[in-house]
Enzyme design. Structure first.
Site: not given
Ligand code: SIN
Length: 478
Positions: A151, A249, A283
């Site tokens: 992503n 994460e 996320c």
């Molecule tokens: C993610 O979706 O894992 C990261 C999102 C972000 O860095 O803002």
């Protein structure tokens, strides 16, 4: 043969010509745009050996020398912003403006950690006797293996590679099969910048054998992962045998709390930005929107209007498009299933609620549902797609209870102009990140990460480099 038939980067060499190929497709068209080698255990072991061999020399450089090299990679990424952004859009589907934004965001981790690496301080501690001294020093953990998601094809690599290299570690990354081309381009910039051979290695191939090599090889001292909680759990279990250091994460299910005193224009624009960034595939995307009863109808009216008038769905390379496809058919089915379940259980569909699946490209329209309830799957399972379910609440205590009612704890968002209420809310929410009147809180200088089942460790900020350092103390009798 396409411009994007790329090779793996191991020990400073482009390798894997003889291996079977993985095809990379454009999620907006279903077309094959390039290939990468499908490496396995042997190649993973070569990469580990290379990183292990390079460690002594790299960790022996001064922080300033490592910083200069990281800054060269940063400069190359910025110089090639357009090239990298187009490639990212082609393999991930995100609109060009988001890919440009991600390129700058990704590069910013290299710049931040190039600076931060120079501030890895130890300390001295008072001894227990006049002839006793205690000195605390920080040292790089060693070889780091990273497993990154599709992503954010660039930023999730640099967020790990920046601090690892700045701390003096060497690095191997296994990018996902959907977006390996961006990863290999980053390797190209590292090569051009003069990062010594073996310090960074990019290995594309099957998840199982490569991950197994990472988890079982003694030389790999740390594994860093961004992805689902399910895979994170597996990696955590696998790390137990050798007590490897890990950073994780993982998934999120971000709540948004809109209080009745909020500036609704701010709340709407920030919630739309958070929800529909990368077509809902982050996320930290807003996943559950809780709105206080006094402003429920007005918020919904403005929210739906903004979604309808500002989001243009299409191929991310086309002018004016700011909303791309989902990554694949599985993602589409999940979104479709959650919307169906919510409507069957009483949610009202206000916009969207359908998509198209032609030529292997999976577009789902930005969707808004009102009158969501806790009985619906969407209020408990991470969507990773463009659906905004909105639920009404009466009291702040109720909002906190609803927001915390999840095993996840990555990001949460609150909208209020009342400092007391906002302060209490930020403290009560069981999340690693809280955006207060801010739907896009991610930035290199802040410690990104989650609590509960959303992960372990932090990426970014001064905390980010600690993840790649060991603490040693020296107790000296003089
Ligand atoms: C993610 O979706 O894992 C990261 C999102 C972000 O860095 O803002």
């Amino acid at each position: 043969m396409s411009d994007f038939d790329l090779l793996n980067y191991i020990d400073g060499e482009w390798t894997g010509k003889e291996l079977p190929k993985i095809e990379v497709t454009n999620p907006a068209t279903g077309e094959v745009i390039g290939t990468v080698p499908s490496a396995g255990k042997d190649e993973a072991e070569q990469a580990i050996q290379a990183a292990s061999k390079a460690f002594k020399k790299w960790s022996g450089l001064t922080a300033g020398d490592r910083s200069d090299l990281l800054m060269k990679v940063y400069d190359l990424m910025i110089e090639h912003k357009e090239e990298l952004a187009r490639l990212m859009t082609m393999e991930n589907g995100k609109p060009l403006q988001e890919s440009r934004g991600e390129t700058v965001y990704a590069a910013s981790f290299l710049k931040w950690f190039a600076e931060e690496g120079k501030r890895v301080y130890g300390r001295t501690v008072p001894g227990t006797a006049p002839n006793h001294r205690i000195k605390v020093i920080k040292q790089p953990v060693g070889v780091v293996a990273a497993i990154t998601p599709w992503n954010f094809p660039a930023a999730m690599i640099t967020r790990k590679m920046g601090p690892a290299l700045a701390a003096g570690c060497t690095f191997i990354v296994r990018p996902p099969r959907q977006t390996p081309l961006t990863a290999l381009k980053i390797a190209e910039y590292c090569d051009q910048a003069g990062i010594p051979k073996g310090v960074i290695n990019v290995i594309c191939g099957a998840h199982g054998p490569i991950t197994d090599a990472f988890m079982t090889h003694q030389e790999v001292r740390k594994v860093t992962f961004t992805g689902s909680t399910e895979v994170g759990r597996y990696l955590l279990k696998a790390s137990a045998d050798q007590i490897k250091k890990v950073s994780m994460e993982l998934g999120g299910h971000a709540p948004v709390i809109v209080c009745d005193d909020a500036d609704l224009d701010v709340a709407v624009s920030q919630a739309v930005a958070s929800k529909f960034r990368n077509s809902g595939q982050t996320c930290v995307c807003a996943n559950r929107i809780f709105v206080q009863s006094g402003v429920y109808d007005t918020f919904i009216e403005k929210f739906v209007d903004t979604v309808r008038t500002t989001l243009k769905v299409g191929n991310g390379l086309d002018e004016g498009v700011n909303f791309g496809p989902l990554i694949d058919g599985r993602a589409y089915e999940k979104v479709e299933g959650q919307v169906k379940d919510a409507i069957e259980k009483g949610a009202a569909l206000l916009t969207g609620g359908h998509g198209s699946t032609e030529h292997g490209a999976f577009f789902y329209q930005p969707t808004v549902l009102k009158d969501a309830t806790q009985e619906m799957d969407i209020m408990h399972t991470e969507t990773f797609g463009p659906v905004a379910p909105i639920q009404k609440f009466e009291t702040i205590d109720e909002a906190i209870r609803l927001a915390n009612h999840t095993p996840y704890g990555l990001a949460a968002y609150i909208f209020t102009n009342d400092v007391r209420r906002g302060t209490l809310l930020t403290e009560a929410l069981e999340y690693g990140i809280v955006g207060w009147n801010d739907g896009l809180p991610s930035t290199a200088q802040a410690p990104f990460g989650g609590v509960k089942q959303s992960g372990l460790g932090r990426e970014g900020g001064s905390e980010g480099i600690e993840e790649y350092l060991e603490t040693k103390y020296i107790s000296l009798r003089i």
